[in-house]
Design an enzyme around this catalytic site. Sequence first.
Site, PDB file in Angstrom:
ATOM      1  N   LYS A 192       0.851  -1.195   0.000  1.00  0.00           N
ATOM      2  CA  LYS A 192       0.000   0.000   0.000  1.00  0.00           C
ATOM      3  C   LYS A 192       0.888   1.248   0.000  1.00  0.00           C
ATOM      4  CE  LYS A 192      -4.339   1.730   0.594  1.00  0.00           C
ATOM      5  NZ  LYS A 192      -4.386   2.949   1.193  1.00  0.00           N
ATOM      6  N   ASN A 200      -0.262   9.415  -4.543  1.00  0.00           N
ATOM      7  CA  ASN A 200      -0.858  10.477  -3.730  1.00  0.00           C
ATOM      8  C   ASN A 200      -0.239  11.860  -3.929  1.00  0.00           C
ATOM      9  OD1 ASN A 200      -2.060   8.126  -2.793  1.00  0.00           O
ATOM     10  ND2 ASN A 200      -2.295   8.900  -0.726  1.00  0.00           N
ATOM     11  N   ASN A 210      -6.930  10.398  -9.754  1.00  0.00           N
ATOM     12  CA  ASN A 210      -5.897   9.360  -9.887  1.00  0.00           C
ATOM     13  C   ASN A 210      -5.675   8.932 -11.339  1.00  0.00           C
ATOM     14  OD1 ASN A 210      -5.902   9.527  -7.149  1.00  0.00           O
ATOM     15  ND2 ASN A 210      -6.889   7.558  -6.771  1.00  0.00           N
TER      16      ASN A 210
HETATM   17  O1  KPL Z   1      -5.152   4.900  -0.915  1.00  0.00           O
HETATM   18  C1  KPL Z   1      -5.349   5.781  -1.728  1.00  0.00           C
HETATM   19  C2  KPL Z   1      -5.433   7.158  -1.202  1.00  0.00           C
HETATM   20  O2  KPL Z   1      -5.990   8.022  -1.862  1.00  0.00           O
HETATM   21  O3  KPL Z   1      -4.924   7.369  -0.091  1.00  0.00           O
HETATM   22  C3  KPL Z   1      -5.419   5.451  -3.192  1.00  0.00           C
HETATM   23  C4  KPL Z   1      -5.140   3.984  -3.374  1.00  0.00           C
HETATM   24  C5  KPL Z   1      -4.396   6.247  -3.958  1.00  0.00           C
HETATM   25  C6  KPL Z   1      -6.791   5.656  -3.756  1.00  0.00           C
HETATM   26  O4  KPL Z   1      -7.154   6.989  -3.896  1.00  0.00           O
END
Ligand code: KPL
Length: 314
Positions: A192, A200, A210
């Site tokens: 992650k 991000n 995104n």
């Molecule tokens: O986890 C996410 C976030 O925005 O913090 C993602 C996977 C990029 C999805 O928006």
Amino acid sequence: MTIAPPEPLTAPWHVLGTGAMGCLWAANLAAAGSNVTLIARDRSRLAGYHGITLETAAGAEPFAVALECADGPTPIDRLLVCTKAYDVSGALGGVAHRLAAGAAVVLLQNGMGFHDEARELAGSARLYCALSTEGAWCPAPFHVRHAGRGFTLLGRYPRGTLADATALAAELPHDRLEIRPVADVEAELWRKLAVNCAINALTALHGCPNGALLEPGPQGEEFDALCREIVVILAALGHPALAAELPELAASVARRTAANRSSMLQDVLAGRRTEIDCINGFLVQRAHAAGVACPRNELLCTRVHALTRDATPT
Ligand code: KPL
């Protein structure tokens, strides 16, 4: 015909953090019949509180969840920490004295770098991590909109057995939230983290959804170059399988969440502090320790900090 209330889930839960994730989980615990209390770090959140409203595609439902401050009187058996990554230690430190013998603490955040301190603060309590792709946001305080259904990985930190994760998952609500127990949650945290490092900060700086990172042009080129740098860092840090997988993994997440605003873009737009230090900042720290160059990640940290210099601290 009277409908029997749902069987209460075993131990009472406390949910620390009153943002979208805290309200989403507290409302779903209440819906599942659990005895749940929300904990606010800021006493001013208590004024005018009348419970949580959970909005889904089926409509808006009120839940009479109790709200208290960290200095509440009751011992805590099950604690779900839903604060921002940079607030975990402060928030957990404020309630650690209330953790009962045999307590379980679940951390639900993006980013890394705060888990070991949390483990110390949790003392003899069992520590778990959860990683969620549920989409939720608050149009008003304590009013949460469950905008996109995802799933939540849950496992003992740094790793444990599947049986252990499965037992705790059974104490969480799974009617409307899908929970997937895992044995190696640390590996999932790295996956992650790598994806968040790729998506991000770039979306926050470009103010784009995104999916825009996959379009041809400067943003797409920056995304590809950033992924290449993350691949080199991951390989040097001893994560070769994740390194090999990362470009396609990051692209597939960007594709799947194409219309979404990343959590960092949402923080920037709301004038809040971002989690950059626990995302690209954490990777930079590890890269420096391993002697690996990481100019793109360093620059992203500098640029996001510059963007949010006047942001509120929490
Ligand atoms: O986890 C996410 C976030 O925005 O913090 C993602 C996977 C990029 C999805 O928006």
